[in-house]
Scaffold this active site. Structure first.
Site, short mmCIF file in Angstrom:
data_model
loop_
_atom_site.label_atom_id
_atom_site.label_comp_id
_atom_site.label_asym_id
_atom_site.label_seq_id
_atom_site.Cartn_x
_atom_site.Cartn_y
_atom_site.Cartn_z
CG ASP A 1 39.39 39.69 32.15
OD1 ASP A 1 39.51 40.49 33.08
OD2 ASP A 1 38.45 38.88 32.07
CB SER B 1 33.28 36.15 35.14
OG SER B 1 33.06 37.47 34.80
CG HIS C 1 37.82 38.98 35.91
ND1 HIS C 1 37.48 39.00 34.58
CD2 HIS C 1 36.76 38.48 36.57
CE1 HIS C 1 36.24 38.55 34.45
NE2 HIS C 1 35.78 38.22 35.64
#
Ligand SMILES: [Ca+2]
Ligand SMILES: [Ca+2]
Ligand SMILES: [Ca+2]
Ligand SMILES: [Ca+2]
Length: 842
Positions: free
Chosen positions: A190, A409, A231
């Site tokens: 990520d 996600s 994230h």
């Protein structure tokens, strides 16, 4: 080693024989309770409130009974009720001679006898048969395992949903049995992982981590203008957030290790992706990838050749040959009618494709559907539904904890965590074993979905795959799962067609029959993935619908219609896949049905599309149809937890000896340079740490650059500001540097020789005129530029034999450097298409 087991073994033998002896010597318990005639309700009695119960032990001495001429228990029954106002509740458990008495309202008959002044204790004390008694008090006991002090744990509904019962991953029973992912490492591929975060640090694996954006071992996220490099940290927390540290939340597999590969915070290339998929693949067991191609409803993209090769290499060589587990999110393009069959990562047979459901088990607005969806798990939903609570980065506006993690996600890392639980109980599960177990154990949710039961008895819907992942079911199945036979495949020849696609409701139907003879060589009996590769021309490909029908009659919409996909490029050798025929017999006739859902009013889409060619690929194994059914039965038999609770275990082979990863100070095409340019330089420049492959050209390129090799400036140029990725190939170089005012004399020197007027146009013109720029850069000024007197030239290119070019920016100088960098980089790519290939192939 064996001797260390001898002592405990002897103790065990002794204890068990002692127990047997005791059982033989003890008087047999009379099946009729001494209180059998009593009318008291069985323990526990609802009327027996706190502080109202008395435990009594009676003499079992037969002489006493003879002396008083009655059964002691009957006597107690009578006395207790009449004199003490107690109701007997019967024997306490299996303790002979022990009874529970409960104070309450005396019955009507004995009311006259019972007086308030009589204390039950006094009556019991005076009773000849009572050996011992005690008024009971409430004991304070708390459950051991799932009481966490993490303040946000109560809001983690995906772990324990008290509002919508059953709408959670069913994991707490595993934690109670110490199944927490111990010994397993999950890597989050990520934008970085904040590994110093207190919910992550104790479980962080530096051994599995890497930063491909900056080419260093530390995947710490970089703060940026958008505050959105949180994230990866959020995903990592979902997997392995530390419990009982009085901070934030708890991860699904909180006993596992979590690593980070930083790769999304910069231009992503095929080669970078390929490196990411195999990075530390003997350390990292599970790769959690919550990203993919644009979810805009008209993109058709997936891993490019290197990424594909790396996925395949990962399942062959990763995890000592048991295969890296790649978990990918199915995508968030639901509102654009996007479909994960147009996403090559989801289509890939090597990936576990995970979609999302909201806390009611329904498909959220953003979720995509497709025939290659394996399963779903929880994430955010519509307005009033809760999102996922997890760790957050603490940089910029981050607080270290969030209740707002959303989209597919958030679903993929939950799935990755559940796989970690499976690998703890059975470390030698192959990448295909994990997929098989998911198909067998996922549960149906959302009755409004298009569930179909296939020829092997498995239910699947395009929205939810085989259903909701259930950690309890996954792990119980894993415990008894023997590895499936090796993967075999069958490929039809490329079938040339050149057939026009008919307008709906007519359809072009093509068939291909796979005979027993075709399968003899591979030994394939039953199916896993089925893939269809097509080349189709069509003026508006989103209008085309492609359906595959397996021999069983199971229908898969492999090419769904997409309203916003008006692309006229059609499909060039695009591979769609489906899991809907999983477990079915491979032999038989496969039908491809293609129709054109024309819009009569759209001129552009009027022309007839053509199926140029197609190819059928079957993946499966030699497992017979009846073996598939038998495995399903075995799996269901394990669901009681009986194998988890026993010390049952299947043997695990040791795995392959995989040669160590090739470790080089930098990857073949990228290099971080800030450590190379620590000292102020004037004149000739050298590149001590560049690889041989790029040393020569780059060096000579820079040596000839008037920016760097001028003799004029009196101010030293400090290159300590080189800050970010430098991508280097044999003859190309890209980097970002933050330059200080000290550069301005150099640039000033350079200005007059540039053609054109203002810096912007002039630079742009130069860029466009450069056929192939072996050297280009994006520099971001961090200080005032008094001498240059402009906003700063922020993108440039240089090629041998040509003057340097630069390009002025439009952003104010006060914009954060990172924002400026990407803004100009992307504009650069837009106006200078050659750089697209540059980005791809550097
Ligand atoms: Ca780093
Ligand atoms: Ca915590
Ligand atoms: Ca998508
Ligand atoms: Ca897949």
């Amino acid at each position: 080693m064996a001797t260390s087991y001898v002592f405990p073994f002897l103790v065990l033998v002794f204890l068990s024989s002692f127990t047997l002896l005791l059982l033989a010597l003890l008087p047999s318990v009379s099946p009729s309770s001494p209180f059998s005639s009593s009318s008291g309700p069985p323990w526990p009695s609802a009327s027996c409130g706190p502080g109202q119960s008395w435990a009594v032990k009676l003499h079992t001495n037969k002489n006493l009974e003879r002396e008083y001429g009655e059964e002691s228990s009957d006597d107690l029954d009578l006395i207790a009720n009449r004199q003490a106002g107690l109701q007997n509740q019967g024997q306490i458990g299996q303790l002979e001679g022990h009874y529970l008495l409960c104070s309450g309202k005396p019955d009507v008959e004995s009311a006259s006898v019972w007086r308030k002044s009589v204390q039950p204790g006094d009556v019991l004390a005076a009773h000849p048969h009572v050996l011992w008694f005690s008024q009971e008090r409430v004991l304070s006991r708390s459950k051991r395992s799932v009481a966490f002090n993490d303040p946000r744990y109560p809001q983690q509904w995906h772990l324990h949903n008290d509002i919508n019962k059953g709408m959670d991953i069913n994991v707490t029973g595993l934690w109670e049995r110490n199944i927490t992912g111990r010994g397993v490492t999950v890597v989050v591929v990520d934008d970085g992982v904040e590994h110093t975060h207190q919910d992550i640090q104790p479980n962080y694996s530096p051994e599995g981590s890497y930063d491909l954006n900056s080419n260093d071992p530390d995947p710490m996220p970089h703060p940026d203008a958008h505050s959105d490099n949180h994230h990866g940290t959020r995903c990592a927390g979902e997997i392995a957030a530390v419990p009982n540290n009085s901070f934030c939340a708890v991860g699904v597999a909180y006993g596992s290790k979590v690593a980070g590969i930083r790769v999304l915070d910069g231009p992503l290339t095929d080669s970078l992706e390929a490196i990411a998929f195999n990075k530390h693949y003997q350390v990292n067991d599970i790769y959690s990838c919550s990203w993919g191609p644009d979810d805009d409803g008209h993109t058709v993209d997936g891993p490019h050749p290197l990424g594909k090769a790396a996925l395949q290499h990962g399942v062959i060589a990763g995890r000592r040959g048991f295969g890296s587990i790649f978990v990918v999110a199915s995508g968030n393009g639901g509102q654009y009618n996007d479909n994960c069959n147009y996403d090559g990562y989801a289509n890939s047979i090597y990936t576990i494709t995970i979609g999302a459901v909201d806390e009611r088990g329904r498909m959220p607005f953003y979720a995509e559907e497709c025939a290659s969806m394996l399963a779903v798990t929880f994430s955010s939903g519509g307005n009033r539904l809760r999102s996922i609570v997890t760790s957050d980065w603490s940089m910029q506006q981050g607080t270290g904890c969030t209740e707002g993690h959303t989209g597919t996600s958030a679903a993929a890392p939950l799935a990755a965590g559940m796989v970690a639980l499976m690998l703890q109980v059975r470390p030698c599960l192959s990448w295909r074993d994990v997929q098989h177990i998911i198909t067998f154990t996922a549960t149906k949710c959302d009755s409004s979905a298009d569930w179909r039961v296939n020829g092997a008895g498995l239910h699947h819907s395009h929205q939810h795959g085989f259903g909701l992942l259930n950690a309890w079911r996954l792990v119980n199945a894993a415990k008894v799962w023997e590895s499936v036979p090796f993967l075999v495949s069958y490929q039809s020849p490329v079938i040339k067609e050149d057939m026009p696609i008919l307008t709906y409701s007519n359809e072009l139907i093509r068939t291909w029959t796979v005979t027993a003879d075709d399968l003899r060589q591979s030994g394939m009996q039953t199916l896993e993935h089925v893939a269809v590769t097509v080349t189709i021309t069509h003026p508006c490909r989103g209008n085309v619908e492609i359906v595959l029908v397996c021999p069983s009659g199971m229908i898969s919409v492999i090419g769904a219609r997409r309203a916003v996909d008006r692309d006229s490029a059609g499909y060039q050798d695009w591979t769609f896949s489906t899991v809907r025929c999983w477990g079915e017999r491979a032999e038989g006739q496969y039908r491809l049905k293609i129709s054109d859902h024309k819009e009569p009013l759209t001129q552009q889409c009027g022309a007839v599309g053509v199926l140029k060619q197609w190819k059928l690929t079957l993946y499966g194994s030699s497992m017979t149809f009846s073996e598939v059914k038998e495995r399903r039965r075995l799996v269901e038999d394990a669901m009681s937890g009986k194998y988890l609770d026993s010390n049952f275990s299947l043997p695990c082979p040791p795995g392959l000896d995989i040669p160590p990863e090739i470790v080089s100070p930098f990857t073949s095409n990228s290099l971080k340079v800030n450590c190379d340019y620590t000292q102020p330089k004037l004149g000739v420049y050298s590149f001590p740490k560049l690889s041989l492959a790029c040393h020569g050209p780059i060096r000579s390129a820079l040596e000839n650059t008037p920016y760097l090799c001028t003799n004029k400036p009196s101010t030293p140029i400090s290159f300590s500001h080189f800050d970010d990725v430098l991508s280097v190939s044999r003859d190309r170089i890209i980097f970002l540097y933050l330059f200080n005012v000290s550069y301005s004399p150099v640039f000033h020197q350079r200005e007059p020789s540039m053609p054109g007027g203002g810096c912007g146009l002039r630079g742009l013109w130069r860029l466009l005129s450069l056929g192939s720029a072996p050297f280009w850069w994006v520099g971001v000024p961090v200080g005032p530029l008094p001498l240059v007197g402009m906003r700063g030239c922020v993108a440039g290119a240089w090629s041998p034999g040509s003057a340097a070019a630069s390009w002025c920016g439009w952003l104010p100088e006060t914009a954060p450097p990172k924002l400026m960098f990407y803004f100009y980089l992307y504009i650069f790519v837009l106006v200078y298409p050659c750089s697209v290939s540059l980005l791809k192939y550097v």
